[in-house]
Design an enzyme around this catalytic site. Structure first.
Site, PDB file in Angstrom:
ATOM      1  N   CYS A   1       0.855  -1.196   0.000  1.00  0.00           N
ATOM      2  CA  CYS A   1       0.000   0.000   0.000  1.00  0.00           C
ATOM      3  C   CYS A   1       0.885   1.238   0.000  1.00  0.00           C
ATOM      4  O   CYS A   1       1.508   1.522  -1.009  1.00  0.00           O
ATOM      5  CB  CYS A   1      -0.985  -0.020   1.155  1.00  0.00           C
ATOM      6  SG  CYS A   1      -0.296  -0.550   2.726  1.00  0.00           S
ATOM      7  N   SER A   2       0.956   1.963   1.096  1.00  0.00           N
ATOM      8  CA  SER A   2       1.717   3.211   1.067  1.00  0.00           C
ATOM      9  C   SER A   2       2.347   3.517   2.415  1.00  0.00           C
ATOM     10  O   SER A   2       2.504   4.677   2.769  1.00  0.00           O
ATOM     11  CB  SER A   2       0.804   4.357   0.645  1.00  0.00           C
ATOM     12  OG  SER A   2      -0.294   4.420   1.531  1.00  0.00           O
ATOM     13  N   CYS A   3       2.724   2.491   3.174  1.00  0.00           N
ATOM     14  CA  CYS A   3       3.339   2.721   4.486  1.00  0.00           C
ATOM     15  C   CYS A   3       4.606   3.555   4.312  1.00  0.00           C
ATOM     16  O   CYS A   3       5.392   3.320   3.399  1.00  0.00           O
ATOM     17  CB  CYS A   3       3.664   1.400   5.168  1.00  0.00           C
ATOM     18  SG  CYS A   3       2.184   0.400   5.457  1.00  0.00           S
TER      19      CYS A   3
HETATM   20 FE    FE Z   1       1.643   0.313   3.115  1.00  0.00          FE
END
Ligand code: FE
Length: 224
Positions: A130-132
């Site tokens: 995702c976009s951590c």
């Molecule tokens: Fe993520």
């Protein structure tokens, strides 16, 4: 004066009305869709009403998030470049050391890991799922970091992706991609550039860009 023939109007592509589009460019920053907004508002009001969190707590949290910018990460990097004792402590216990040194109260269940670049090893960070992102030190991630393009390609051919960012890493240097997980966030500690021996910590801070702490760029004196 009535408009008896609505078919004469608004039948074409009117670019003033971008909300009619059901898609948008991958890389553009954009406002959340209104459905998300309604959902967020409903959830926020419900949490407040049920006494789970107060509106004040939410406002305070937003203030904290807004105060996190790459400038904080740059301070950490510049100090690590100039203070070997701090650097060792930072690598061993990142958040504890940052809180103590900069009189902060970054409070998160996430683990922060600092990846030190060396002449032999260049680190870069992605979240393939995702976009951590290390928001506690860098704030909001750039749009490209969240893009499918970056997330899928950086693990396959990091060197090619770096070149697209205009970043050349010597072929003798290994490139390692750290994939963030739900519990761990990574910060790259870039190499201190040549020609900075006489610089103050504040001058060094100005060389440390957000992308250098993600690993898609390297700091340089020429770039500023
Ligand atoms: Fe993520």
């Amino acid at each position: 004066m009535t408009n008896s023939n609505p078919h004469e109007h608004n039948h074409g592509h009117d670019h003033d009305h971008d909300h009619d589009h059901d898609h948008h460019p991958i890389n553009a920053d954009h406002e959340p869709e209104s459905d998300d907004r309604y959902l967020e508002q409903a959830l926020r009001e419900l949490l407040d009403e049920k006494g789970v969190v107060t509106a004040t707590q939410i406002a305070q949290q937003i203030d904290i998030q807004d105060s996190r910018t790459p400038a904080l990460g740059a301070k950490v990097v510049a100090k690590a470049w100039t203070d070997p004792v701090f650097k060792q402590a930072l690598l061993a216990k990142p958040l504890e050391t940052i809180n103590r040194t900069f009189d902060l109260t970054i409070n998160t269940p996430l683990e922060l890991v600092v990846l030190e670049n060396t002449p032999e090893l260049h680190n870069m960070v992605v979240c393939t799922l995702c976009s951590c992102y290390p928001r506690m030190l860098l704030g909001i991630p750039p749009a490209w970091y969240k893009s499918t393009e970056y997330r899928s390609r950086v693990v396959v051919d990091p060197r090619a992706v770096l070149e697209e960012f205009g970043t050349k890493i010597p072929s003798s240097t290994e490139i390692r991609v750290a994939d963030s997980t739900a519990d761990v966030r990574y910060l790259v500690l870039p190499l201190r550039p040549n020609g900075t021996a006489l610089m103050t910590e504040a001058q060094l801070e100005a060389l440390v860009t957000r992308d250098a702490m993600i690993g898609t760029a390297v700091p340089s004196v020429e770039a500023t």
